[in-house]
Design an enzyme around this catalytic site. Structure first.
Site, PDB file in Angstrom:
ATOM      1  N   GLN A  78       0.836  -1.203   0.000  1.00  0.00           N
ATOM      2  CA  GLN A  78       0.000   0.000   0.000  1.00  0.00           C
ATOM      3  C   GLN A  78       0.871   1.252   0.000  1.00  0.00           C
ATOM      4  O   GLN A  78       1.224   1.780   1.048  1.00  0.00           O
ATOM      5  CB  GLN A  78      -0.913  -0.006   1.221  1.00  0.00           C
ATOM      6  CG  GLN A  78      -1.795   1.193   1.312  1.00  0.00           C
ATOM      7  CD  GLN A  78      -3.234   0.830   1.488  1.00  0.00           C
ATOM      8  OE1 GLN A  78      -3.563  -0.256   1.887  1.00  0.00           O
ATOM      9  NE2 GLN A  78      -4.093   1.760   1.178  1.00  0.00           N
ATOM     10  N   PHE A  79       1.202   1.737  -1.205  1.00  0.00           N
ATOM     11  CA  PHE A  79       2.069   2.908  -1.307  1.00  0.00           C
ATOM     12  C   PHE A  79       1.413   4.152  -0.723  1.00  0.00           C
ATOM     13  O   PHE A  79       2.103   5.090  -0.314  1.00  0.00           O
ATOM     14  CB  PHE A  79       2.505   3.145  -2.755  1.00  0.00           C
ATOM     15  CG  PHE A  79       1.459   3.791  -3.626  1.00  0.00           C
ATOM     16  CD1 PHE A  79       1.443   5.164  -3.793  1.00  0.00           C
ATOM     17  CD2 PHE A  79       0.506   3.020  -4.277  1.00  0.00           C
ATOM     18  CE1 PHE A  79       0.484   5.765  -4.593  1.00  0.00           C
ATOM     19  CE2 PHE A  79      -0.448   3.611  -5.078  1.00  0.00           C
ATOM     20  CZ  PHE A  79      -0.462   4.994  -5.241  1.00  0.00           C
ATOM     21  N   THR A  80       0.088   4.194  -0.635  1.00  0.00           N
ATOM     22  CA  THR A  80      -0.594   5.391  -0.140  1.00  0.00           C
ATOM     23  C   THR A  80      -0.327   5.658   1.340  1.00  0.00           C
ATOM     24  O   THR A  80      -0.641   6.744   1.826  1.00  0.00           O
ATOM     25  CB  THR A  80      -2.113   5.325  -0.390  1.00  0.00           C
ATOM     26  OG1 THR A  80      -2.646   4.189   0.289  1.00  0.00           O
ATOM     27  CG2 THR A  80      -2.419   5.247  -1.880  1.00  0.00           C
TER      28      THR A  80
END
Length: 146
Positions: A78-80
């Site tokens: 989850q890069f966010t």
């Protein structure tokens, strides 16, 4: 490295209508990586997560680890998690690691969890995923390697 850990009664990840990972009970991990994360960060986080005592014992106290309960892990990239929303309305993701750095490190993190005897299911790195979970507690922690 930043991991949002949620204790769950059950969880799954679906891509394009097909379930690609599912667990009965254990942890759902949302895993974010930044530019300067290393194998040592992944190893630290995996060891920390494997050893956390977040499951109840016979007296109802959080005194048992995931391994002691036979729990499983659903790990989702989850890069966010490295999104910065302090300015404007559109978050900046410049602190998130580029895929060529993040994907091998994410894979190493999952292998480290397995090396601690845990069963690990995953989504697919970089894919749009639907994650379903029944949160247990709720118990939610943020693990950071730095």
């Amino acid at each position: 490295m930043r991991v949002v850990l949620q204790r769950s009664k059950e969880a799954s990840v679906t891509i394009g209508g097909s379930v690609c990972g599912a667990i009965e009970h254990g942890f759902v991990l949302l895993v974010g990586l930044t530019h300067d994360d290393t194998d040592a960060d992944a190893e630290y986080a995996a060891k920390k997560i494997a050893g956390l005592r977040l499951f109840e014992d016979e007296e109802g106290k959080m005194n048992r680890s995931i391994g002691e309960t036979g729990g499983q892990v659903l790990s989702i990239s989850q890069f966010t998690l490295y999104g910065d929303s302090r300015k404007g309305r559109r978050p900046s993701f410049i602190e998130a690691a580029r895929p060529e750095h993040a994907e091998p490190l994410y894979d190493h993190f999952n292998e480290q969890l397995r090396s601690h005897g845990l069963t690990v299911e995953t989504g697919r790195f970089g894919a749009m995923m639907d994650v379903a979970l029944v949160n247990d507690g709720p118990v939610t922690l943020i693990i950071e390697s730095k």
